[in-house]
Design a protein around this motif. Structure first.
Motif, PDB file in Angstrom:
ATOM      1  N   GLY A  49      -7.448   5.882  -5.132  1.00 16.69           N
ATOM      2  CA  GLY A  49      -8.046   7.214  -5.049  1.00 16.69           C
ATOM      3  C   GLY A  49      -7.281   8.094  -4.082  1.00 16.69           C
ATOM      4  O   GLY A  49      -6.274   7.679  -3.520  1.00 16.69           O
ATOM      5  N   ARG A  50      -7.765   9.301  -3.919  1.00 13.11           N
ATOM      6  CA  ARG A  50      -7.100  10.239  -3.016  1.00 13.11           C
ATOM      7  C   ARG A  50      -7.741  10.137  -1.627  1.00 13.11           C
ATOM      8  O   ARG A  50      -8.962   9.993  -1.510  1.00 13.11           O
ATOM      9  CB  ARG A  50      -7.258  11.655  -3.559  1.00 13.11           C
ATOM     10  N   LEU A  51      -6.898  10.220  -0.603  1.00 10.85           N
ATOM     11  CA  LEU A  51      -7.415  10.175   0.768  1.00 10.85           C
ATOM     12  C   LEU A  51      -8.263  11.413   1.028  1.00 10.85           C
ATOM     13  O   LEU A  51      -7.867  12.516   0.671  1.00 10.85           O
ATOM     14  CB  LEU A  51      -6.249  10.161   1.753  1.00 10.85           C
ATOM     15  N   VAL A  99      -2.376  10.334  -2.697  1.00 13.74           N
ATOM     16  CA  VAL A  99      -3.052   9.368  -3.575  1.00 13.74           C
ATOM     17  C   VAL A  99      -2.619   7.963  -3.130  1.00 13.74           C
ATOM     18  O   VAL A  99      -1.437   7.721  -2.907  1.00 13.74           O
ATOM     19  CB  VAL A  99      -2.690   9.602  -5.064  1.00 13.74           C
ATOM     20  N   VAL A 100      -3.612   7.083  -2.980  1.00 14.96           N
ATOM     21  CA  VAL A 100      -3.348   5.746  -2.444  1.00 14.96           C
ATOM     22  C   VAL A 100      -3.287   4.721  -3.582  1.00 14.96           C
ATOM     23  O   VAL A 100      -4.136   4.725  -4.476  1.00 14.96           O
ATOM     24  CB  VAL A 100      -4.442   5.340  -1.430  1.00 14.96           C
ATOM     25  N   LEU A 151       0.858  -1.187   0.000  1.00 15.65           N
ATOM     26  CA  LEU A 151       0.000   0.000   0.000  1.00 15.65           C
ATOM     27  C   LEU A 151       0.896   1.240   0.000  1.00 15.65           C
ATOM     28  O   LEU A 151       1.707   1.415   0.902  1.00 15.65           O
ATOM     29  CB  LEU A 151      -0.862  -0.034   1.263  1.00 15.65           C
ATOM     30  N   GLN A 152       0.765   2.048  -1.060  1.00 14.33           N
ATOM     31  CA  GLN A 152       1.622   3.233  -1.167  1.00 14.33           C
ATOM     32  C   GLN A 152       0.775   4.508  -1.102  1.00 14.33           C
ATOM     33  O   GLN A 152      -0.295   4.565  -1.694  1.00 14.33           O
ATOM     34  CB  GLN A 152       2.370   3.223  -2.496  1.00 14.33           C
ATOM     35  N   VAL A 153       1.291   5.488  -0.400  1.00 14.48           N
ATOM     36  CA  VAL A 153       0.632   6.804  -0.337  1.00 14.48           C
ATOM     37  C   VAL A 153       1.680   7.843  -0.722  1.00 14.48           C
ATOM     38  O   VAL A 153       2.696   7.976  -0.041  1.00 14.48           O
ATOM     39  CB  VAL A 153       0.064   7.109   1.068  1.00 14.48           C
ATOM     40  N   ASN A 154       1.435   8.548  -1.821  1.00 16.10           N
ATOM     41  CA  ASN A 154       2.448   9.501  -2.284  1.00 16.10           C
ATOM     42  C   ASN A 154       2.241  10.904  -1.703  1.00 16.10           C
ATOM     43  O   ASN A 154       1.354  11.111  -0.872  1.00 16.10           O
ATOM     44  CB  ASN A 154       2.541   9.496  -3.813  1.00 16.10           C
TER      45      ASN A 154
END
Lengths: 156, 154
Positions: free
Chosen positions: A82-84, A73-74, A66-69
């Motif tokens: 989608g975006r948090l 954006v997840v 699980l990546q969050v930039n």
């Protein structure tokens, strides 16, 4: 007019000096062996994401990634979820994780060495607020993931 | 005076098979190479478990690390709470203090982390690193990290 066949003269085979080639290969081999990572996790980082640095030495294990930039954006296994939202939990993320968990459990039935279904690899941008980390952990827990592994970059 | 010895021609080593195997090995390594060294820091959510009500004489360590923007507070003890603060730059002092705690409680390996929601992920990882001791020398302090999301000071 036909060309007359002439037998080639006996020539000595030319000796190619491969010493320099062997030197290069040895150096390349040593370099590749030094940078070899025995981890079973194949990692493709998304755009706008810089890994946090750590002196951790535990190798990564196979689990959903699980990546969050930087733009919040997840991505789950490199697929954009989608975006948090600005606050609260993200229902799409929980649903996607639940589906991924059931896939792992289904696949585990056929495996001799099953993967841990409650384990998830989390990758956050190093400048990300801890509040976002908290929310992602919470959403993951709602989907049944209780063990987290933070993926970091070795800095020693 | 001439000797009767004849100069023997030294035979060259056949390096072709070894070169073949080295090439194959290089391809295998190139395909599996990861040029960024990635590692993991394990953690888990707080779990509840029903245990028998035992009368323990010793106060459990209950090590809690409260990370906020300018300081880290290390809290210990359940019956009697003790706390010690470290500035955000005192990473070495924090490691030494945790080392002392580990020597006093060698069986304990769990550390609860409470963090300010406004701190950055890198800042948190830096303190987790400090709490893990000298990893290069395989030192192990409190490797079981549990995140308490109730927040600092609660």
């Amino acid at each position: 007019m036909k060309k007359k066949f002439t037998r080639p003269r006996n020539r000595e085979a030319v000796d190619v000096d491969i010493t320099s080639l062997l030197d290069i290969l040895t150096i390349l081999l040593v370099f590749l062996l030094m940078s070899y990572n025995a981890s079973d996790l194949q990692l493709d980082l998304t755009k706008n994401l810089e890994l946090a640095e750590s002196n951790a030495q535990e190798l990564t294990k196979f689990a959903p990634v699980l990546q969050v930039n930087k733009n919040a954006v997840v991505f789950l296994d490199n697929k954009e979820i989608g975006r948090l939202p600005a606050s609260g939990s993200m229902a799409e993320l929980t649903e996607a994780l639940k589906a991924r968990k059931s896939m792992t459990e289904e696949a585990n039935k056929k495996l001799v060495n099953p993967h841990k279904p409650e384990l998830v690899n989390l990758i956050f941008d190093k400048d990300m607020d801890y509040s976002i980390v908290q929310r992602v952990m919470h959403d993951s827990a709602l989907a049944g993931y209780s063990q987290f592994k933070f993926i970091v970059k070795g800095n020693y | 005076m001439k000797t009767g010895r004849k100069l023997k021609k030294i035979e060259k080593l056949n390096l072709v098979p070894i070169l073949d195997s080295v090439f194959i090995f290089i391809f295998f390594l190139l395909m599996s190479a990861q040029f960024v060294d990635v590692y993991e820091i394990g953690s888990s959510l707080p779990m509840t478990q029903e245990i028998e009500d035992k009368k323990e004489e010793k106060d459990p360590l209950m090590l809690t690390l409260e990370v906020s923007k300018d300081q880290v507070v290390v809290k210990t003890g359940l019956k009697v709470t003790r706390s010690r603060s470290f500035a955000s730059t005192e990473n070495e002092q924090l490691t030494n203090y945790l080392r002392e705690l580990k020597q006093q409680n060698p069986k304990e390996n769990t550390m609860i982390v409470k963090a300010d929601p406004k701190i950055s992920f890198q800042y948190l990882i830096t303190f987790i690193d400090s709490s893990q001791g000298d990893r290069k020398n395989k030192e192990k302090l409190f490797e079981q990290i549990v995140f308490d999301n109730s927040g600092v000071g609660k």
